[in-house]
Design an enzyme around this catalytic site. Sequence first.
Site, PDB file in Angstrom:
ATOM      1  CB  ALA A  62      28.567  23.527  25.098  1.00 54.23           C
ATOM      2  N   GLY A 101      27.176  29.137  24.713  1.00 53.29           N
ATOM      3  CA  GLY A 101      26.165  28.920  23.682  1.00 53.29           C
ATOM      4  C   GLY A 101      24.805  29.484  24.086  1.00 53.29           C
ATOM      5  CD  GLU A 104      28.426  31.446  20.902  1.00 52.66           C
ATOM      6  OE1 GLU A 104      28.285  30.275  21.319  1.00 52.66           O
ATOM      7  OE2 GLU A 104      29.345  31.795  20.148  1.00 52.66           O
ATOM      8  CD  GLU A 124      32.067  30.489  24.846  1.00 55.15           C
ATOM      9  OE1 GLU A 124      32.298  31.531  25.490  1.00 55.15           O
ATOM     10  OE2 GLU A 124      30.941  30.213  24.401  1.00 55.15           O
TER      11      GLU A 124
END
Length: 698
Positions: A62, A101, A104, A124
């Site tokens: 992120a 992310g 992901e 995370e």
Amino acid sequence: MPVVMIERQDETAIVWIDNPPVNALSQAVRAGIIDKVNEALADGEVKAILLACKGRTFIAGADITEFGKPPLSPGLHEVLGVLENATKPVIAVLHGTAFGGGLETAMACHYRIADAGAKVGQPEVKLGLIPGAGGTQRLPRLAGAKVALDMIVSGNPIGAKAAVDAGIIDKLSGGDLMADALEFARELANQDKPLPKVRDGQVDMNGLPKTFFADYRAGIARKTRGYFAPERNIQAVEAAVDLPFDKGMKRERELFIECMENRQSAALQHVFFAERLAGKVPGIPREMETRPLDKIGMIGAGTMGGGISMNFLNAGIPVTILEMNDEALDKGFALIRRNYEISAKKGRISDADVETRMGLLSRTTDYADLADADLIIEAVFENMEVKKEVFRKLDAVAKPGAILATNTSYLNVDEIAAETGRPEDVLGLHFFSPANVMRLLEIVRAEKTAPEVLLTCIKMAKMIGKVGVVAGVCHGFIGNRMLEGYGREAGLLVLEGATPAEVDKALFDFGMPMGPLAMGDMAGLDIGHMLRSAFPADRFHPHAYNVGNRLVEMDRKGQKTGAGWYKYEEGSRAPIPDPAVDKIILEEAEKAGIARRSDITAEEIVQRCLYPLINEGALILEEGISLRPGDIDIVYIYGYGFPPYRGGPMHYADRVGLENIRDALLKFSERGGTRWWKPAPLLERLANEGKGFASLAG
Ligand code: NAD
């Protein structure tokens, strides 16, 4: 400059992300991906799409600058929807680190190809969160419950090869990643199979016992004690097993919000940012030229000298240790070798590594052999006269420009530096014991330390895997100075009526690895005793150390003598409460005229021990001994085991509220005396203004 571009190579469209330094998923990147993928989908000539990154890595996570701000559209879910629902094959091309992310995003593509050096991970949990864009639902579907759970709950990445074995990556590049990716795209373009979507898969629980999740929880319980996020991560993976994808995603969202709303995620994010800031010194630009560090000299082969040397040997830097005689050298070398052999036995390093590292180590009793060292670190006895003599000798032999450092815990580095004709080259390097393990390094800037000497050591810390925090000269620097009130109150609480086990349990339950008395037993009660005897008695509380001193006089020095505040069974470190100590406590309380109370709560214990520590932290900030509150937090987390999920003592203080801390200090001063409980002026001022230490950050 656009951060997402499209390039055509025959029938393949490459959607390039170029958002240095790590291709973080900023709002512009998210919008750009949607835009360019849609463009490729609309182009009738495009048959397949590669999602690839410029620079040193695939999307590493992120955009941390968006943390704590209102969400900006489009969200990551929207991006992933576009990728997953694309009607042409989308292939993620991974190099560097596909984290958070980034992974992901890759998992929402239909295929993944990676170069051999790539790593994938969902870190995370380390920020107190769970993956919030399908990571907890897609990773188990790709990798099976076991691998996914390990990755998600530990936050640790795995390499490309392991990721291929686990089914996370479809193809490993033979060397030319883009050429292989284009070839892969051509193959896929001409296939008329339906495009695979990870969401459609099932989680492989093959071979796993019914008790898999329960066993996993039990296995990590000790390591994750007190942490909120690991359990939420486990629950999210359980949801991937038990629920259809869309319901699992809903559960992931709920758990993500629970984590976001919990204080721990803010605390862990604070620690993350504080660590990045530690070692930055106003007025000393990172680009400033530093000095070479190719050869290290070490004075003293004792507990610290050996451990400190190992850090450099591990980094491939030769070390020469100087001792008073061969016997001391033999002993020191044997201990270093034994430590390495234990690591090799545990499989952490190879047998060859042991020899390589030992091969970098030389010995001497002659100062002349240190003449070519770039950095010489002194770790002899904690005695000013001995240290001064060492520095006079170093001054005579060290080459011009060599950095001369002392590992003193308490002594005045300015006074040591003044013993040389080159105080600008002198500073403190305060390692923590065991020095080859503990990550903290206090870098003590003396009055005349040259900026490039300081910067060289800040960079050196990183090079040997330490977290360097800059401190100024004072008694005990940042960490040990703050510890004084902590130990004092522990000693007083037992005199007032708490048992040693109650004191330790309260702080253990708060999240410390052990309580202050058990810690004393581990470090050796004689160390504190010796330290105190080097100073005028009126510097210390008249009663707080009475029991500790008695224990030392009885040769109860802690674990090493089998007894201290507790007793220990042969070969065990488990503290056992000892009625003999209770008797001594009663005698000392009576002698000191201290009335025993039966109403001491765990809350009082925590406040009595931690608030003086925080108050001292405020004085340290005020005096400029520490540059910022976050530095103090880093010192306590990496040097003393303060629970990271509480963000360190200064962050914790802000959470409690400085006005509450000030009021508690005043309340305790009614019984304990203003000398020990006077609120620091900075704390008082911030409390009056309704502010926290965080308001000073910068
Ligand atoms: P130690 O007693 O284990 O080792 C000291 C070594 O220095 C001994 O091997 C001794 O032979 C050698 N020595 C003494 N005088 C010498 C001289 N003039 N020339 C060469 N060698 C000499 O002590 P330690 O625990 O390693 O502590 C060393 C320093 O590190 C002290 O200043 C201490 O305050 C500091 N320190 C200790 C710890 C800890 O937990 N032990 C933590 C941080 C800092």
